[in-house]
Design a protein around this motif. Structure first.
Motif, PDB file in Angstrom:
ATOM      1  N   GLU A   1     -60.074 -89.675  30.825  1.00  0.00           N
ATOM      2  CA  GLU A   1     -59.829 -88.380  31.386  1.00  0.00           C
ATOM      3  C   GLU A   1     -59.780 -88.664  32.832  1.00  0.00           C
ATOM      4  N   GLN A   2     -60.631 -89.844  33.295  1.00  0.00           N
ATOM      5  CA  GLN A   2     -60.609 -90.189  34.742  1.00  0.00           C
ATOM      6  C   GLN A   2     -59.340 -90.881  35.023  1.00  0.00           C
ATOM      7  N   ASN A   3     -58.652 -91.419  34.379  1.00  0.00           N
ATOM      8  CA  ASN A   3     -57.510 -92.657  34.586  1.00  0.00           C
ATOM      9  C   ASN A   3     -56.461 -92.366  33.702  1.00  0.00           C
ATOM     10  N   HIS A   4     -55.660 -91.532  34.414  1.00  0.00           N
ATOM     11  CA  HIS A   4     -54.273 -90.986  33.836  1.00  0.00           C
ATOM     12  C   HIS A   4     -53.414 -90.620  34.865  1.00  0.00           C
ATOM     13  N   ASP A   5     -51.975 -90.480  34.429  1.00  0.00           N
ATOM     14  CA  ASP A   5     -51.134 -89.709  35.346  1.00  0.00           C
ATOM     15  C   ASP A   5     -50.089 -89.034  34.360  1.00  0.00           C
ATOM     16  N   ASP A   6     -49.209 -88.426  34.893  1.00  0.00           N
ATOM     17  CA  ASP A   6     -48.237 -87.577  33.982  1.00  0.00           C
ATOM     18  C   ASP A   6     -47.316 -88.694  33.122  1.00  0.00           C
TER      19      ASP A   6
ATOM     20  N   VAL B   1     -57.880 -81.363  25.686  1.00  0.00           N
ATOM     21  CA  VAL B   1     -57.701 -82.136  26.889  1.00  0.00           C
ATOM     22  C   VAL B   1     -56.822 -83.416  26.880  1.00  0.00           C
ATOM     23  N   ILE B   2     -56.855 -83.711  28.204  1.00  0.00           N
ATOM     24  CA  ILE B   2     -55.803 -84.770  28.281  1.00  0.00           C
ATOM     25  C   ILE B   2     -56.244 -86.206  27.504  1.00  0.00           C
ATOM     26  N   SER B   3     -57.400 -86.382  27.278  1.00  0.00           N
ATOM     27  CA  SER B   3     -57.812 -87.780  26.359  1.00  0.00           C
ATOM     28  C   SER B   3     -57.325 -87.588  24.904  1.00  0.00           C
ATOM     29  N   HIS B   4     -57.702 -86.337  24.527  1.00  0.00           N
ATOM     30  CA  HIS B   4     -57.394 -86.071  23.003  1.00  0.00           C
ATOM     31  C   HIS B   4     -55.506 -86.320  22.915  1.00  0.00           C
ATOM     32  N   LYS B   5     -54.919 -85.549  23.858  1.00  0.00           N
ATOM     33  CA  LYS B   5     -53.392 -85.854  23.701  1.00  0.00           C
ATOM     34  C   LYS B   5     -52.912 -87.180  23.920  1.00  0.00           C
ATOM     35  N   LEU B   6     -53.576 -87.840  24.993  1.00  0.00           N
ATOM     36  CA  LEU B   6     -52.947 -89.102  25.178  1.00  0.00           C
ATOM     37  C   LEU B   6     -53.436 -90.054  24.092  1.00  0.00           C
ATOM     38  N   MET B   7     -54.894 -90.020  23.419  1.00  0.00           N
ATOM     39  CA  MET B   7     -55.270 -90.938  22.421  1.00  0.00           C
ATOM     40  C   MET B   7     -54.231 -90.697  21.395  1.00  0.00           C
ATOM     41  N   VAL B   8     -53.866 -89.345  20.766  1.00  0.00           N
ATOM     42  CA  VAL B   8     -53.012 -89.335  19.687  1.00  0.00           C
ATOM     43  C   VAL B   8     -51.783 -89.815  19.873  1.00  0.00           C
ATOM     44  N   ARG B   9     -51.082 -89.402  21.277  1.00  0.00           N
ATOM     45  CA  ARG B   9     -49.771 -89.960  21.535  1.00  0.00           C
ATOM     46  C   ARG B   9     -49.566 -91.462  21.656  1.00  0.00           C
ATOM     47  N   ALA B  10     -50.434 -92.123  22.131  1.00  0.00           N
ATOM     48  CA  ALA B  10     -50.688 -93.611  22.310  1.00  0.00           C
ATOM     49  C   ALA B  10     -51.080 -94.283  20.965  1.00  0.00           C
ATOM     50  N   GLY B  11     -51.134 -93.654  19.866  1.00  0.00           N
ATOM     51  CA  GLY B  11     -51.371 -94.389  18.813  1.00  0.00           C
ATOM     52  C   GLY B  11     -52.802 -94.807  18.592  1.00  0.00           C
ATOM     53  N   MET B  12     -53.729 -94.200  19.094  1.00  0.00           N
ATOM     54  CA  MET B  12     -55.271 -94.793  19.280  1.00  0.00           C
ATOM     55  C   MET B  12     -55.911 -94.035  18.028  1.00  0.00           C
TER      56      MET B  12
END
Length: 569
Positions: free
Chosen positions: A451-456, A15-26
């Motif tokens: 999940e609710q607040n993201h874009d590409d 899911v997008i939150s998992h992808k972005l939390m890893v990519r964003a260094g969270m």
């Protein structure tokens, strides 16, 4: 700052939150369902925690902190030691005594209250904590959304009677609405099943997102909302009227070779799915039952369980189905079935419908209730669908995907009775304390927001839970004017109480822009040579991509105004 961003998401991220939390260094994965929380992730989580504390304290709750390791005796006393199942992580100490790592704290906190509360004068009490929990999920997934170790706010109220717990429940319901509103989330408070926690009544707080595991039914005309497991539907009278003048036809058995599914039977017999009745076999502690629903509907096990007044219900396996129907799965039907038969309300108005024939490769056509078989019990036992009629009004129900971030329960005396938590009333009579239970998944709330607040390009933080309110992008670290201006703006904003990060890395502007978008800080302050020659800098709003050029001397005022504008009322 320890902020290790990545260009690519890990292969196991779904899911997008998992992808972005890893990519964003969270976050970083330590083991299956167990994550390290890095500075940026912890900052966002602390923001959520602070909002929770402010609203709960305002509502009269008090914070405590309880042990995560709990003695087995308490769980055995409540009856949940064996009931909770393998999600409960059981451990032994050096003396070979049984303990568990707490997935929740009803037992521990009720034990505390029963040892300290004696009189009605000491109630009501509303206690909460924000603490680490562990549930040994069979299949942890979706990053921190369904992990094994997680941070949870769990709260418990203790009242004199039902009237008292009703008042506390309403206060907590309102506090939860304020919490999620302040977090900048689009959410629904929906009626829900109580699950393993137990209790008489509950609401889930669902963040609306396409990636949600749960589904929420919401009426377009009134304020009714419910989890689909709980959602009630009104029987559409038009279906009954459509069949009212239709004559009953003689039942027949027809060959349907290898046609098991509703879609296959519908196409093969040239009949609408609404005229097919599915027969599903369930096992309960009281015996085996057959449940009937229309071909375009699905059985709601929670509703069926409630209608049958049973504690355990499971869809029967193929061997059981064959034993009771004398046919393989896919050909079960109610005619000649020596079982208790339960029908959904929508089945009751159909005439001349199709069912399985309890024979391999065969179905019955022109089947009718009372003529060909009898119904033992009927009720609303189906899953709600988009477009169904609301049970509270004549409105239409719409079904949305959602992520559960909070849950409130009226527990009643479930735990106070098993754990003997009582008080003496004004007449000296011993009475059971009436309880409520209130939970919020803190890390899950952070993930649901993403999940609710993201874009590409990355995360778009709502202002109230953003790790930083602004980020200063210094575009040329070799230009002393750019460097000094960036440092001065950073210091001025920090001194005025604004949370600001400065990107003073010796990197190309493109890398800084990409990372700024990825980590999602709401306000980007861009310091470049061209604008600086005129004493100005650029501000970019991450959410709208709106850009404005402002005087450097006016920066604090501009940023403070934008923070106010981007913060929910």
């Amino acid at each position: 700052m320890f902020l290790p961003t990545l260009k690519e998401a890990p292969s196991d991220a779904e899911v997008i939150s998992h992808k972005l939390m890893v990519r964003a260094g969270m976050i970083r994965k330590l083991a299956a369902g167990i994550y390290d929380l890095l500075p940026l992730g912890l900052m966002a989580q602390r923001k959520v925690e602070n909002i929770i504390r402010e609203e709960l304290n305002r509502a009269g709750a008090q914070e405590v902190f309880l042990p995560s390791i709990q003695p087995a005796e308490l769980w055995q006393e409540s009856g949940r030691w064996n009931l909770y199942g393998r999600e409960l992580l059981r451990v032994k100490d050096r003396h070979d005594r049984d303990f568990c790592y707490g997935p929740t704290h009803e037992e521990v906190i009720t034990d505390l209250v029963r040892r300290e509360v004696r009189s009605y004068r000491q109630l009501p009490l509303n206690l909460y904590q924000i603490q680490t929990k562990f549930r040994d999920e069979i299949r942890p997934r979706f990053g921190v959304m369904r992990c094994r170790e997680f941070t949870m706010k769990d709260g418990y109220s203790y009242d004199l009677d039902e009237k008292g717990v009703e008042e506390t429940y309403r206060k907590m319901y309102d506090a939860y609405c304020n919490i999620f509103r302040r977090c900048g989330l689009k959410f629904r408070a929906v009626e829900a099943e109580t699950g393993q926690i137990g209790g008489s009544f509950s609401h889930e707080f669902m963040v609306l997102a396409d990636s949600g595991e749960d589904s929420v039914a919401t009426c377009e005309s009134c304020d009714y909302s419910a989890n689909v497991e709980k959602a009630e539907v009104r029987q559409d009278a038009r279906c009954k009227m459509q069949d009212a003048r239709e004559e009953l036809k003689p039942m027949e058995v027809v060959s349907t070779p290898d046609k098991k599914s509703v879609d296959e039977v519908s196409e093969f017999l040239k009949v609408e799915k609404e005229r097919i009745v599915k027969t599903l076999i369930f096992e309960t502690e009281n015996g085996i039952v057959a449940a009937l629903v229309r071909g375009d509907h699905d059985v709601n096990e929670a509703k069926l369980k409630k209608l049958l007044k049973c504690d355990v219900i499971n869809l029967a396996g193929e061997k059981v189905v064959e034993d009771v129907t004398s046919a393989p799965s896919g050909f079960a039907g109610p005619v000649g079935l020596n079982l208790k038969i339960v029908a959904d309300n929508s089945v009751m108005g159909i005439k001349n419908f199709v069912t399985g024939a309890n024979l391999k490769d065969a179905h019955r056509v022109n089947v009718n209730i009372n003529t060909d078989f009898k119904i033992d019990l009927s009720g609303d036992i189906r899953m709600v669908k988009d477009g169904d009629l609301c049970s509270r009004c004549n409105g239409t129900l719409r079904v949305y995907k959602g992520i559960e971030v909070g849950h409130v329960f009226k527990l009643g005396t479930k735990y106070s009775e098993s754990l003997k938590a009582t008080y003496l009333d004004e007449n000296g009579k011993e009475k059971l304390i009436v309880m409520g239970c209130y939970g919020i998944g803190v890390g899950r709330t952070v993930a649901a927001s993403i999940e609710q607040n993201h874009d590409d390009n990355g995360i778009i933080w709502p202002m109230p839970i953003a790790p930083f309110q602004a980020i200063v992008l210094s575009l040329n670290m070799k230009n002393t004017d750019v460097v000094h201006t960036s440092e001065n703006i950073y210091q001025t904003l920090t001194d005025s109480g604004i949370e600001v990060l400065v990107d003073d890395r010796d990197e190309r502007p493109g890398i800084k822009f990409k990372d700024a978008d990825l980590i999602g800080i709401p306000i980007q302050i861009i310091i470049g040579e061209k604008n600086l020659k005129e004493g100005k800098a650029e501000i970019k709003i991450r959410k709208s991509n709106k850009r404005i050029i402002v005087p450097v001397s006016d920066m604090e005022k501009q940023v403070r105004g934008l923070i106010k504008e981007l913060t929910p009322a």
